[in-house]
Design an enzyme around this catalytic site. Structure first.
Site, PDB file in Angstrom:
ATOM      1  N   THR A   1       0.390   4.996   2.036  1.00  7.22           N
ATOM      2  CA  THR A   1      -0.444   5.427   3.165  1.00  7.22           C
ATOM      3  C   THR A   1      -1.407   6.547   2.794  1.00  7.22           C
ATOM      4  O   THR A   1      -2.420   6.726   3.477  1.00  7.22           O
ATOM      5  CB  THR A   1       0.440   5.947   4.312  1.00  7.22           C
ATOM      6  OG1 THR A   1       1.226   7.039   3.822  1.00  7.22           O
ATOM      7  CG2 THR A   1       1.354   4.857   4.844  1.00  7.22           C
TER       8      THR A   1
ATOM      9  N   HIS B   1      -2.699  -3.029  -3.242  1.00  6.05           N
ATOM     10  CA  HIS B   1      -4.059  -2.860  -2.729  1.00  6.05           C
ATOM     11  C   HIS B   1      -5.058  -2.658  -3.874  1.00  6.05           C
ATOM     12  O   HIS B   1      -6.171  -3.176  -3.854  1.00  6.05           O
ATOM     13  CB  HIS B   1      -4.095  -1.669  -1.754  1.00  6.05           C
ATOM     14  CG  HIS B   1      -5.270  -1.675  -0.843  1.00  6.05           C
ATOM     15  ND1 HIS B   1      -5.535  -0.665   0.045  1.00  6.05           N
ATOM     16  CD2 HIS B   1      -6.271  -2.578  -0.678  1.00  6.05           C
ATOM     17  CE1 HIS B   1      -6.643  -0.956   0.717  1.00  6.05           C
ATOM     18  NE2 HIS B   1      -7.106  -2.106   0.292  1.00  6.05           N
TER      19      HIS B   1
ATOM     20  N   ASP C   1      -3.772   2.344  -4.699  1.00  2.00           N
ATOM     21  CA  ASP C   1      -2.417   2.296  -4.144  1.00  2.00           C
ATOM     22  C   ASP C   1      -1.796   0.917  -4.319  1.00  2.00           C
ATOM     23  O   ASP C   1      -2.514  -0.081  -4.332  1.00  2.00           O
ATOM     24  CB  ASP C   1      -2.420   2.703  -2.655  1.00  2.00           C
ATOM     25  CG  ASP C   1      -3.254   1.800  -1.760  1.00  2.00           C
ATOM     26  OD1 ASP C   1      -4.416   1.527  -2.109  1.00  2.00           O
ATOM     27  OD2 ASP C   1      -2.730   1.349  -0.723  1.00  2.00           O
TER      28      ASP C   1
ATOM     29  N   HIS D   1       0.837  -1.206   0.000  1.00  2.00           N
ATOM     30  CA  HIS D   1       0.000   0.000   0.000  1.00  2.00           C
ATOM     31  C   HIS D   1       0.871   1.254   0.000  1.00  2.00           C
ATOM     32  O   HIS D   1       2.025   1.213   0.405  1.00  2.00           O
ATOM     33  CB  HIS D   1      -0.812   0.086   1.306  1.00  2.00           C
ATOM     34  CG  HIS D   1      -1.633  -1.104   1.636  1.00  2.00           C
ATOM     35  ND1 HIS D   1      -2.998  -1.099   1.548  1.00  2.00           N
ATOM     36  CD2 HIS D   1      -1.293  -2.339   2.114  1.00  2.00           C
ATOM     37  CE1 HIS D   1      -3.477  -2.283   1.944  1.00  2.00           C
ATOM     38  NE2 HIS D   1      -2.460  -3.050   2.285  1.00  2.00           N
TER      39      HIS D   1
ATOM     40  N   GLU E   1       2.605  -1.003   4.462  1.00  2.00           N
ATOM     41  CA  GLU E   1       2.264   0.375   4.103  1.00  2.00           C
ATOM     42  C   GLU E   1       3.542   1.170   3.865  1.00  2.00           C
ATOM     43  O   GLU E   1       4.446   1.170   4.706  1.00  2.00           O
ATOM     44  CB  GLU E   1       1.473   1.040   5.241  1.00  2.00           C
ATOM     45  CG  GLU E   1       0.074   0.492   5.428  1.00  2.00           C
ATOM     46  CD  GLU E   1      -0.976   1.145   4.525  1.00  2.00           C
ATOM     47  OE1 GLU E   1      -0.609   2.052   3.747  1.00  2.00           O
ATOM     48  OE2 GLU E   1      -2.141   0.720   4.601  1.00  2.00           O
TER      49      GLU E   1
HETATM   50 ZN   LIG Z   1      -4.101   0.590   0.801  1.00  2.00          ZN
END
Ligand SMILES: [Zn+2]
Length: 312
Positions: free
Chosen positions: A82, A183, A193, A80, A145
């Site tokens: 953030t 993601h 993302d 991901h 992340e």
């Molecule tokens: Zn995400």
């Protein structure tokens, strides 16, 4: 003697105070540990239900527990960004119960890694999503992340740390190369993302994710000498780009460029194609990057035709 004891006690109290003051997350760390205790209790429950409780099935009278078992392992890694402005902001978000979101790891722009949860627990990073037939992504995956506001490039230090972490996770849990995804791949209608500057090609070269053969011929078959060669050092990540991907101004749905329909090819890769335009956009965010829209150009179709076969 009494005086020595008093001195030792004072030192102990001071060191506790200092250590608490040193970590602003000491209170939420205590909440974390309390939750681990509760979950450990769940792990200790032995099957089947104790006598006297209503049994759901026709259990045998004697319970026989196997001697051969271990903990379940994650088999998927979801990356991901953030969409926040700092690691501090993200650490705060992941320690506020009302947000109901978390991830196993947060990696800062400076390459510093925060592990917020043991890999074997279920972090809440995926939300509603699907990859292949897996509809409980959080149960199967590790969430990573990357501190990034959603539009900027990822720093070399951050990517180098990510690669080190991925290597460790891949080895430890024997995660297949195809199972390193983003993601947006698992939630095409909701997420975008990591952003289009994320170096998916470099990751694939290092064994995290799959990539198509380059160059590819007119129907998406690899040409002689093409490869997804390994051996690039993390420091070289910035030199790996998608330069060979032409920016096409033509939009094509030429079926002859694909052996199967776009929906089938995307589904084979793992995308949920319930919303086909969203799935196409997610595919382009990951594999095309120069343009991220819902159109499949001739070039995109060739890439798709080459790529989906790697997931068969
Ligand atoms: Zn995400």
């Amino acid at each position: 003697m009494k005086r020595i004891n008093a001195i030792i006690l004072s030192f102990a109290i001071i060191s506790v105070i200092v250590s608490c003051a040193g970590n602003p997350y000491a209170p939420t760390n205590r909440v974390h540990k309390k939750q681990i205790k509760t979950l450990t209790k769940e792990l200790k429950v032995l099957p089947p239900p104790p006598p006297g409780t209503t049994a759901k099935f026709n259990y045998a009278e004697d319970w026989v527990g196997t001697t051969n078992f271990s903990l379940r392992r994650p088999n998927l890694v979801v990356i991901h960004h953030t969409a926040q402005n700092s690691v501090d902001q993200t650490l705060k978000t992941f320690t506020l119960p009302r947000t109901q979101v978390s991830s196993h790891y947060v990696i800062g722009r400076n390459g510093e890694i925060y592990q917020m949860l043991n890999d074997l627990y279920r972090a809440w990073h995926g939300g509603s999503g699907q990859w292949g037939s897996n509809t409980d992504i959080n149960s199967a995956s590790i969430g990573i992340e990357l501190d990034n506001n959603g539009f900027e490039e990822f720093s070399p230090l951050q990517i180098a740390s990510l690669l080190n972490l991925l290597e460790d996770l891949k080895t430890k849990y024997k995660i297949p190369a195809a199972n390193f995804i983003g993601h947006s791949d698992i939630a095409p209608t909701r997420k975008n993302d990591p952003n289009r500057t994320f170096p998916w090609k470099l990751l694939a070269l290092k064994g995290f994710g799959l990539w198509y053969d380059e160059p590819i011929d007119i129907i998406g078959k690899p040409l002689e000498g093409s490869s997804t060669a390994v051996g690039i050092e993390p420091s070289e990540f910035s030199s790996v780009s998608n330069d060979s991907v032409p920016t096409s101004d033509s939009v094509s749905q030429n079926p002859e460029l694909l052996d199967v329909s776009p929906a089938i090819a995307l589904k084979i890769i793992g995308y949920d194609v319930t919303d086909l335009p969203a799935a196409i956009k997610a595919f382009k965010l990951h594999f095309i990057q120069t343009e991220v829209d819902t159109n499949l150009t001739d070039h995109d179709l060739r890439v798709l035709n080459n790529l989906y076969k790697k997931y068969l």
